[in-house]
Scaffold this motif. Structure first.
Motif, short mmCIF file in Angstrom:
data_model
loop_
_atom_site.label_atom_id
_atom_site.label_comp_id
_atom_site.label_asym_id
_atom_site.label_seq_id
_atom_site.Cartn_x
_atom_site.Cartn_y
_atom_site.Cartn_z
N ASP A 1 0.81 -1.22 0.00
CA ASP A 1 0.00 0.00 0.00
C ASP A 1 0.84 1.27 0.00
O ASP A 1 0.37 2.32 -0.45
CB ASP A 1 -0.92 0.02 1.23
N GLY A 2 2.06 1.20 0.54
CA GLY A 2 2.87 2.40 0.64
C GLY A 2 4.29 2.19 0.21
O GLY A 2 4.90 1.16 0.50
N GLU B 1 -1.05 7.17 -5.33
CA GLU B 1 -1.85 6.51 -4.29
C GLU B 1 -1.00 5.62 -3.38
O GLU B 1 -1.50 5.11 -2.37
CB GLU B 1 -2.98 5.69 -4.91
N LYS B 2 0.28 5.43 -3.72
CA LYS B 2 1.20 4.69 -2.84
C LYS B 2 2.30 5.58 -2.28
O LYS B 2 3.16 5.13 -1.54
CB LYS B 2 1.82 3.51 -3.59
N VAL C 1 3.36 7.47 0.20
CA VAL C 1 3.01 7.78 1.58
C VAL C 1 3.83 8.92 2.17
O VAL C 1 3.48 9.47 3.21
CB VAL C 1 3.10 6.52 2.47
N ILE D 1 -2.80 12.56 -0.12
CA ILE D 1 -1.76 12.19 0.84
C ILE D 1 -0.84 13.39 0.99
O ILE D 1 -0.27 13.88 0.02
CB ILE D 1 -0.98 10.95 0.36
N THR E 1 -0.20 5.80 5.41
CA THR E 1 -0.25 4.43 4.91
C THR E 1 -1.66 3.85 5.05
O THR E 1 -2.15 3.16 4.15
CB THR E 1 0.77 3.55 5.65
N ALA F 1 -3.71 5.34 2.32
CA ALA F 1 -3.43 4.67 1.04
C ALA F 1 -4.13 3.31 0.99
O ALA F 1 -4.69 2.93 -0.06
CB ALA F 1 -1.92 4.49 0.88
N ARG G 1 -7.30 1.93 -1.56
CA ARG G 1 -7.12 0.78 -2.43
C ARG G 1 -8.25 -0.23 -2.30
O ARG G 1 -8.67 -0.84 -3.29
CB ARG G 1 -5.79 0.08 -2.12
#
Length: 216
Positions: free
Chosen positions: A26-27, A50-51, A53, A71, A208, A211, A215
């Motif tokens: 995710d990050g 989107e990743k 972080v 973010i 994180t 994110a 998802r």
């Protein structure tokens, strides 16, 4: 993942692309600074927004500038969280940022502007910096110069967030602000160590989670 300092830019971006495509990651963050032969901006922008972080990608910074953040960069977001914790209303307040880095100073200015503060950014070329800092309601010190700000730089009742972390020759960690000289003059001040550093880590974890939620 630990990579050799001799890694090529192409190899590093290829590794980032592999992580971008990994469905259970995710990050992604890249520890800065990078070796001089690598274009830092190209590497950061290779991370999917989107990743991202750390919140450093052009897209995430652009959203912050537009006041449509997704973010947000960790340290500036952490500073806002700290000010929120003391119920400090930034509307109309004069905030002076010492330091104009891409990691702290510039996104910090956007965070403050988005909350209707008046913002002054000082850098190493700023003239009469002491006088500019002395009229601030809020001082955010991120210059990387130990004990730069002392009581003579600060007006009565100001709020100080000390982002600086500097190691003296004796091994002691200190901030950009001379804590002992200003503590009786200000209404609030963050310590070094133990202030912005742990908050930045907490915000990284929060980013994180953001994110991850985006998802699923």
């Amino acid at each position: 993942l630990h990579k050799s300092a001799n890694i090529t830019q192409e190899e590093l971006i290829s590794e980032i692309n592999r992580l971008n495509e990994h469905k259970t990651i995710d990050g992604i963050l890249v520890q800065l600074p990078l070796p001089k032969h690598i274009d830092e901006n190209a590497v950061i922008d290779a991370i999917l927004p989107e990743k991202d972080v750390d919140g450093f990608s052009s897209e995430n910074i652009g959203k912050l500038v537009q006041n449509k953040p997704f973010i947000r960069p960790c340290t500036p977001k952490g500073v806002i969280t700290m000010l929120d914790s003391i119920n400090y209303n930034l509307t109309g307040k004069h905030c002076v940022i010492i330091g104009a880095s891409k990691i702290v100073g510039r996104p910090m200015a956007m965070e403050l502007l988005n909350l209707d503060a008046t913002v002054t950014i000082c850098n190493s070329s700023t003239k009469d910096i002491k006088q500019k800092v002395k009229i601030a309601d809020v001082i955010i010190a991120a210059a990387g110069v130990p004990h730069l700000v002392n009581a003579d730089w600060v007006k009565e009742g100001a709020v100080i967030i000390d982002v600086g972390i500097n190691r003296l020759e004796n091994g002691k960690l200190v901030g950009d602000v001379d804590f002992e000289s200003v503590k009786s003059k200000v209404s609030a001040i963050s310590p070094v160590p133990g202030g912005v550093g742990p908050m930045t880590i907490a915000i990284l974890l929060e980013n994180t989670v953001t994110a991850y939620k985006a998802r699923i």
